[in-house]
Motif scaffolding. Structure first.
Motif, short mmCIF file in Angstrom:
data_model
loop_
_atom_site.label_atom_id
_atom_site.label_comp_id
_atom_site.label_asym_id
_atom_site.label_seq_id
_atom_site.Cartn_x
_atom_site.Cartn_y
_atom_site.Cartn_z
N ALA A 1 -10.19 4.59 -2.20
CA ALA A 1 -11.63 4.37 -2.38
C ALA A 1 -12.23 3.48 -1.29
O ALA A 1 -13.43 3.20 -1.31
CB ALA A 1 -11.89 3.74 -3.75
N GLY A 2 -11.39 3.03 -0.35
CA GLY A 2 -11.88 2.18 0.73
C GLY A 2 -11.88 0.69 0.40
O GLY A 2 -12.40 -0.11 1.17
N LYS A 3 -11.28 0.33 -0.73
CA LYS A 3 -11.23 -1.09 -1.13
C LYS A 3 -9.92 -1.72 -0.65
O LYS A 3 -8.89 -1.04 -0.56
CB LYS A 3 -11.33 -1.21 -2.65
N PRO A 4 -9.94 -3.02 -0.36
CA PRO A 4 -8.71 -3.69 0.09
C PRO A 4 -7.62 -3.68 -0.99
O PRO A 4 -7.91 -3.85 -2.17
CB PRO A 4 -9.15 -5.13 0.37
N THR A 5 -6.40 -3.47 -0.56
CA THR A 5 -5.23 -3.51 -1.44
C THR A 5 -4.04 -3.98 -0.63
O THR A 5 -4.16 -4.22 0.58
CB THR A 5 -4.97 -2.13 -2.09
N SER A 6 -2.90 -4.10 -1.27
CA SER A 6 -1.65 -4.47 -0.59
C SER A 6 -0.49 -3.80 -1.32
O SER A 6 -0.67 -3.19 -2.39
CB SER A 6 -1.47 -5.99 -0.58
N LEU A 7 0.69 -3.94 -0.78
CA LEU A 7 1.86 -3.33 -1.41
C LEU A 7 2.18 -3.97 -2.76
O LEU A 7 2.85 -3.36 -3.59
CB LEU A 7 3.07 -3.41 -0.48
N ALA A 8 1.69 -5.18 -3.00
CA ALA A 8 1.90 -5.85 -4.29
C ALA A 8 1.33 -5.01 -5.44
O ALA A 8 1.81 -5.10 -6.57
CB ALA A 8 1.28 -7.24 -4.28
N ALA A 9 0.33 -4.17 -5.16
CA ALA A 9 -0.26 -3.31 -6.19
C ALA A 9 0.75 -2.30 -6.73
O ALA A 9 0.56 -1.75 -7.81
CB ALA A 9 -1.48 -2.59 -5.63
N PHE A 10 1.83 -2.05 -5.99
CA PHE A 10 2.84 -1.06 -6.38
C PHE A 10 4.07 -1.71 -7.01
O PHE A 10 5.00 -1.00 -7.40
CB PHE A 10 3.28 -0.25 -5.17
N LYS A 11 4.12 -3.03 -7.06
CA LYS A 11 5.31 -3.73 -7.55
C LYS A 11 5.65 -3.29 -8.97
O LYS A 11 4.78 -3.01 -9.76
CB LYS A 11 5.09 -5.24 -7.50
N GLY A 12 6.94 -3.22 -9.25
CA GLY A 12 7.38 -2.81 -10.57
C GLY A 12 7.99 -1.41 -10.58
O GLY A 12 8.57 -0.98 -11.57
N LYS A 13 7.85 -0.70 -9.46
CA LYS A 13 8.46 0.63 -9.34
C LYS A 13 8.85 0.84 -7.88
O LYS A 13 8.23 0.28 -6.97
CB LYS A 13 7.48 1.72 -9.81
N PRO A 14 9.89 1.63 -7.64
CA PRO A 14 10.26 1.91 -6.25
C PRO A 14 9.09 2.58 -5.51
O PRO A 14 8.30 3.31 -6.11
CB PRO A 14 11.44 2.88 -6.37
N LEU A 15 9.00 2.31 -4.21
CA LEU A 15 7.88 2.81 -3.41
C LEU A 15 8.37 3.24 -2.04
O LEU A 15 9.09 2.49 -1.37
CB LEU A 15 6.82 1.72 -3.25
N LEU A 16 7.97 4.42 -1.62
CA LEU A 16 8.19 4.88 -0.26
C LEU A 16 6.88 4.73 0.49
O LEU A 16 5.88 5.36 0.13
CB LEU A 16 8.66 6.34 -0.22
N VAL A 17 6.87 3.88 1.50
CA VAL A 17 5.69 3.71 2.36
C VAL A 17 5.91 4.59 3.57
O VAL A 17 6.96 4.52 4.22
CB VAL A 17 5.52 2.23 2.79
N ASN A 18 4.93 5.42 3.88
CA ASN A 18 5.01 6.29 5.04
C ASN A 18 3.86 5.95 5.98
O ASN A 18 2.69 6.06 5.60
CB ASN A 18 4.93 7.76 4.61
N LEU A 19 4.20 5.48 7.18
CA LEU A 19 3.20 5.19 8.21
C LEU A 19 3.06 6.44 9.06
O LEU A 19 4.04 6.96 9.59
CB LEU A 19 3.65 3.99 9.06
N TRP A 20 1.83 6.89 9.20
CA TRP A 20 1.58 8.17 9.86
C TRP A 20 0.20 8.15 10.50
O TRP A 20 -0.56 7.19 10.35
CB TRP A 20 1.67 9.30 8.84
N ALA A 21 -0.15 9.22 11.20
CA ALA A 21 -1.49 9.38 11.77
C ALA A 21 -1.78 10.88 11.91
O ALA A 21 -0.85 11.69 12.04
CB ALA A 21 -1.59 8.71 13.14
N THR A 22 -3.04 11.23 11.88
CA THR A 22 -3.43 12.64 11.95
C THR A 22 -3.09 13.26 13.31
O THR A 22 -2.93 14.47 13.39
CB THR A 22 -4.94 12.81 11.69
N TRP A 23 -2.98 12.45 14.35
CA TRP A 23 -2.70 12.95 15.70
C TRP A 23 -1.20 13.04 16.00
O TRP A 23 -0.81 13.42 17.08
CB TRP A 23 -3.38 12.07 16.75
N CYS A 24 -0.36 12.69 15.04
CA CYS A 24 1.10 12.66 15.23
C CYS A 24 1.71 13.93 14.64
O CYS A 24 1.73 14.11 13.42
CB CYS A 24 1.66 11.40 14.55
#
Length: 187
Positions: free
Chosen positions: A68-91
């Motif tokens: 939604a465009g609001k600030p967040t952090s990885l702490a919002a996902f704590k409590g369950k395993p999380l896969l973070v994927n860093l990517w870009a549309t030009w890649c």
């Protein structure tokens, strides 16, 4: 001025890493004609792609934008395993692995954090792809690229306590048996 130089340097490093093939000894592969070979159709996570040297490190406290465009952090996902994927549309490798990430998201939380600079580009990409599970997170300040010295795509698996299990660089088929086994390492 110094900040712009740092950002420009990081972008060049990220661009330099995107779409390169790396052999099992960590060296960039080059075809006989001097060009990088074409990416395989479905690359499974090889043991050489998984880096466990940061296992146990806490997730960064960096801020990024939620769908939604609001600030967040990885702490919002704590409590369950999380896969973070860093990517870009030009890649290219990033875009190629996204459909398999969408499928993997049926079994694990996935945060696809775009390193693009603007939300409309990312939103248009997601609208065109019609992902059923992935959401468009955005790191337009490139905080994750800087923190991880990232070469895209880069994925980091965190356990339910917010600690790193492993990280990998390069595109993968996240639906392969090897990928499922690697994702199963997070508790």
């Amino acid at each position: 001025m110094l900040f712009r130089s740092v950002i420009a340097s990081v972008l060049l490093l990220v661009l330099a890493g995107c779409d390169k093939q790396v052999s099992s000894n960590g060296q960039a592969e080059v075809a006989p004609n001097g060009t990088a070979p074409a990416a395989p159709a479905a690359a499974a996570p090889e043991a050489s792609k998984i880096d466990r040297s940061h296992k146990g490190e806490a997730a960064p406290t960096l801020s990024f934008e939620d769908p939604a465009g609001k600030p967040t952090s990885l702490a919002a996902f704590k409590g369950k395993p999380l896969l973070v994927n860093l990517w870009a549309t030009w890649c290219g490798p990033c875009v190629k692995e996204m459909p398999t990430l969408d499928q993997a998201a049926a079994n694990i939380a996935v945060a696809t954090i775009s390193q693009d600079k603007d939300r409309p580009t990312v939103a248009a990409f997601f609208a065109k792809q019609k992902f059923t599970r992935l959401q468009p997170y955005l790191d337009k300040e490139l905080g994750f690229s800087l923190a991880y010295n990232a070469s895209l795509p880069m994925s980091i698996l965190f356990d339910s306590t917010g600690h790193e299990v492993w990280r990998s660089t390069g595109g993968m088929d996240w639906t392969s048996a090897a990928a499922k086994a690697a994702l199963g390492e997070a508790k």
